[in-house]
Write an enzyme that holds these catalytic residues in place. Sequence first.
Site, PDB file in Angstrom:
ATOM      1  N   LYS A   1       0.824  -1.211   0.000  1.00  0.00           N
ATOM      2  CA  LYS A   1       0.000   0.000   0.000  1.00  0.00           C
ATOM      3  C   LYS A   1       0.857   1.259   0.000  1.00  0.00           C
ATOM      4  CE  LYS A   1      -3.281  -2.838   0.102  1.00  0.00           C
ATOM      5  NZ  LYS A   1      -3.529  -3.384  -1.229  1.00  0.00           N
TER       6      LYS A   1
ATOM      7  N   GLU B   1      -2.579   7.599   7.340  1.00  0.00           N
ATOM      8  CA  GLU B   1      -3.169   8.628   6.484  1.00  0.00           C
ATOM      9  C   GLU B   1      -4.390   9.228   7.161  1.00  0.00           C
ATOM     10  OE1 GLU B   1      -3.677   6.255   2.945  1.00  0.00           O
ATOM     11  OE2 GLU B   1      -5.665   5.601   3.512  1.00  0.00           O
TER      12      GLU B   1
ATOM     13  N   ARG C   1      -7.395  -8.440  -8.659  1.00  0.00           N
ATOM     14  CA  ARG C   1      -8.109  -9.718  -8.777  1.00  0.00           C
ATOM     15  C   ARG C   1      -9.564  -9.427  -9.069  1.00  0.00           C
ATOM     16  NH1 ARG C   1     -11.133  -8.854  -4.322  1.00  0.00           N
ATOM     17  NH2 ARG C   1     -10.079  -7.984  -2.514  1.00  0.00           N
TER      18      ARG C   1
ATOM     19  N   HIS D   1     -15.182  -2.571   8.477  1.00  0.00           N
ATOM     20  CA  HIS D   1     -14.427  -2.287   7.264  1.00  0.00           C
ATOM     21  C   HIS D   1     -14.702  -3.273   6.141  1.00  0.00           C
ATOM     22  CE1 HIS D   1     -12.282   0.825   9.335  1.00  0.00           C
ATOM     23  NE2 HIS D   1     -11.917  -0.030  10.267  1.00  0.00           N
TER      24      HIS D   1
END
Lengths: 158, 158, 495, 495
Positions: free
Chosen positions: C116, C199, C292, C234
């Site tokens: 990431k 972030e 994917r 999430h």
Amino acid sequence: MKTTFDTHSLEVNPSGAGYIAVVDGKNVRVQVLRADAKTGMMELSIDGRRVVAHVSADKAKRWVTMNGQTVMLTKTSGAKRGVRHDHAGGLIAPMPGQVRSVAVKVGDLVKKGQTLLTMEAMKMEIRIQALKDGAVTALHVQQGQTVEREQILIEVEE
Amino acid sequence: MKTTFDTHSLEVNPSGAGYIAVVDGKNVRVQVLRADAKTGMMELSIDGRRVVAHVSADKAKRWVTMNGQTVMLTKTSGAKRGVRHDHAGGLIAPMPGQVRSVAVKVGDLVKKGQTLLTMEAMKMEIRIQALKDGAVTALHVQQGQTVEREQILIEVEE
Amino acid sequence: MFSKILIANRGEIAIRIIRACRELGIKTVAVYSSADQNALHVQLADESVLLGDAAPRESYLNAEKIIAAAKQTGAQAIHPGYGFLSENADFARAVESAALVFIGPSAASIRAMGDKAESKIMMKAAGVPTVPGFEGLQSEDEFRKAANEIGYPVLVKAAAGGGGKGMRVVNEESELSDALEAARREGLNSFGSDVLLIEKYLDKAHHIEFQVFGDKYGNLIHLFERECSVQRRHQKIIEETPSVLLTPQLREEMGKAAVAAAKAVNYYNAGTIEFIFDPKISAFYFLEMNTRLQVEHPITELVAGIDLVQWQIRVAAGERFPFAQDDFTQRGHAIECRLYAEDPSTGFLPSTGVLLQYLEAAGPNIRVDSGFSTGSEVTHFYDPLLAKLIVHAEDRASAIRKMRTALSDFVAHGVVTNIDFLQEVLKHESFAKGEVSTRWVEENFGAWGAAGVSTDAMIAASLADVVFAGATLQSAVSNETDPFNPWNQTHNFRL
Amino acid sequence: MFSKILIANRGEIAIRIIRACRELGIKTVAVYSSADQNALHVQLADESVLLGDAAPRESYLNAEKIIAAAKQTGAQAIHPGYGFLSENADFARAVESAALVFIGPSAASIRAMGDKAESKIMMKAAGVPTVPGFEGLQSEDEFRKAANEIGYPVLVKAAAGGGGKGMRVVNEESELSDALEAARREGLNSFGSDVLLIEKYLDKAHHIEFQVFGDKYGNLIHLFERECSVQRRHQKIIEETPSVLLTPQLREEMGKAAVAAAKAVNYYNAGTIEFIFDPKISAFYFLEMNTRLQVEHPITELVAGIDLVQWQIRVAAGERFPFAQDDFTQRGHAIECRLYAEDPSTGFLPSTGVLLQYLEAAGPNIRVDSGFSTGSEVTHFYDPLLAKLIVHAEDRASAIRKMRTALSDFVAHGVVTNIDFLQEVLKHESFAKGEVSTRWVEENFGAWGAAGVSTDAMIAASLADVVFAGATLQSAVSNETDPFNPWNQTHNFRL
């Protein structure tokens, strides 16, 4: 025939071509209009209302879906029998899974809210925390062990 | 266990964890890998080939679907037993339905190909025609009557 | 075209892929763990190979065993589905090294997007907007400084992570230390790396992703968005397309950014660019790329009119994508609900057990992608997804009505499901208005409880014992009649 | 909008309409004959009314009983489905007279199109091309002269007819007399009129029809064509859209003609304009209009992206059609196969019996509109349609592959079906090329026989008796345990 589900009781008796259900002292006329064992479907007339239910059974448990809503009932002997969430000082597994780590050992003093061990199942990590201050009196599992739902993991006494 | 389907016979006997089928004098090794009574599904290993079949039974009839093709077999005692299409001089209903009209009466002389009566079922009109020249010796149905498949409708003798 | 494909997955997605293969005339090889020997995907495949024990590392995560199964059965390609090894660059490389085709992007693309932190740096370079934050930090102190600079709430997440794992929202400084530790541990356990990034956490943010698709000849297009903001823990539970938030202009901008992001890693095959969308200022930020097939791919298939799984296989076999961007338009509105074996009244804890009864909804434009049937067991080894219920209708209001009707037709007994909860979400005013952001479920349904038990339900349960008494008797009888009779477990009454 | 609708039909179309009503939040009333008391449409409706005996005139064709049932249950509208009373102008008028809404066109439109002779004259006036022929003839002599003028083969058909009834192809003069008699009798029996018309029989003709749809405010559009040339006994068994024969220009011309035809009778709601298409000279002729929902409507729904049944209801309730012609395009390719209980090896004679096993195909973009389940009985009273299997794919080749896969997944035991026969048609070279004309089946499959019995099938049948022995025992036991136990009939083994 009297049946108790969790804390509610009702009686259903044959009457003519149908049944009479006694609920809260009131008589309710019930008829079985249709039934299909393959799908557990029953079409009932309850007090003249047409009701479609799907029912399944597993030992004392009954699953009922009506109008798109599903409830799970447990047939009991009539005496109130709670689930074991409040088992003395024992902390139980809220779901089946694997013990990821154990942070304490027998004899350790612990504080309310302290993480005693962590479990993992599917994509969740779950912390088992002390419900009160006390001492660890028994530890029933170890790291990596697979546990069932409601299995007692660890016991803490004040 | 020997079974005859229509004019074919085969023998299937338990052997170890599976079965041996004897077909045309040859031994074929068969294993049941999976079976589900609800859908009549069987997953078999026949001579090492994996075969999935759906089978249903109604009295002596067996319906088998394999590779998207369906056949209907009839268990017989082994002696050949044809269907009643060639019942003496009797003409049978090729399908269930209703007699629409009867064009002849007992004693009438009829010619081969002559329409004796008409049936209707669903969206079809069916003419029952004489198979040979002769006389009507018996009339088993009347206009408006509902008939079953293979029921004898009328008899014509030379 | 391939003549035989191995499917390195289980459940509904394995079945979805098997069906695609059958329509393309391709034979299929299923793999399975000991817990799955009666699973539907094993029954539907042309042949199957037992990998090992139920634990994923012994079976569906075991690259060596899977590649050996492919070689042994003569499969020419491996479809990884989603989850498990689908985003594992080492696996993709190992497949290619074994002279097999990996049905997905190149190992290099997976690797580039898998980290990431690295991918964020790459996206910045490619001109794709990213969420304000920092990569490459080490000490707790550095993270503390970064968090203060960004301003709380912040999000710490495993650089190698995905699927909601190894991710923590930090609302204030006091929570930071625990959050870092938890995210590091989950990252290490799940992905083998404890590298984190930090972030800005966008509070009322929406999760809007774009499907991209490319062939091996440089043709790369997007197939519009999916709004995936209804989440718990999430993880998505309801997805839909189109998003009510996007104007045609915004859709075009985001689509272009998605294609640019995928082009930056020379992407081919199906992939998804996830954006965080801030509706207050109509700003979007690259979040990550899923290299994917996505769980929620069916809604794109319905609205864009394309079979993504068949095209994954065709592109992997070297076919050229015959379409251009302009060949695609969005038609109608599609919604997917994920039916999970979980209990919304206990914080969505998974529920396990045998499916005593399992009846799927059916009807025009109702699609059910499922891996279960009556008698199937839901175990704790794998994701508790029972089925994906997908509807397609002329507009959003019709699609919501169709979904609610379909949900009310679904019957799943033996495990607690989220079906009733999904109904509550679908009938909520905020959902109708399209105002649902990613934290909406936890903010609104924290104290959600299932409906109470009605008198009608108790009467039905009582009478079932009388009416279906024959069934229980049967079960008792037949258990003793035939040892070759493995189907008794499918009865819906177990006593 | 209505709050309750009565559905004056049975089987798959009744269920299709019930589902549409549920999604629109409308309660449903089913009607049924004594033969249908356990039928699925009765179970799915909110309430149901027994009409009478199995014979249609006592039940589904009995207008008085149906209207009384609607009044008694408080329904505000009646949906007639297809067949039965759907094209009966007197019924439509009686419904309106009873202060109920008929979900379909006006009685006047039905009447105008119901007479094949009158409507043909009207179409000529409206500039719509019609098949060369004559109306208004009486004596056999007049028909003989007309036939000679047109040239054999000719077609004689009941002016009031439809659905293949009261229709005869006459190849030479010697057959004319019998044909006239048969057509007159069928016309009289089925439609109460023996008026006939005669026209040119087009030999290698294709049957291509256009869906039209209008609201009550004069908005009228078409929703493209359906190619329905695969027929046996003048009845369709496979339909598809788009037709491979139409160029975009031809499609536009025919669509305009279809709209003009419908406008000529002030048409509203759903209807179908049937054309005969001669591919040799790319000419099309108006054949007739079906003033109702068509059996094969699903393929239009999939390719045009509209729910025709919901819009039938909405338009009947007075909603304005929000679409214009240009809002519709064709996307992908759809095929419908009609799965009939009939025996292709005996000239498609219907087959009756109890469905011992009935497993439907399933998967992405596979739709099954069905009125049966395991244990249902197929009787000789009604049309032997078991199910409509409908697929939608990106192109024709993919759709054919999808249909063939789906057909091979279908299991229906207890009656002889045409499933294997449909497979033969779908894999035929002429079908692949789109060359199938309306007489193609009889010309090519006259001597068709089902596949022979394989050794594998016999082994499976033998072993089933051993493996499923428990099931038969259960059935024997449970029949005696509970008189309130009506579900034993659903077992797939009956001994």
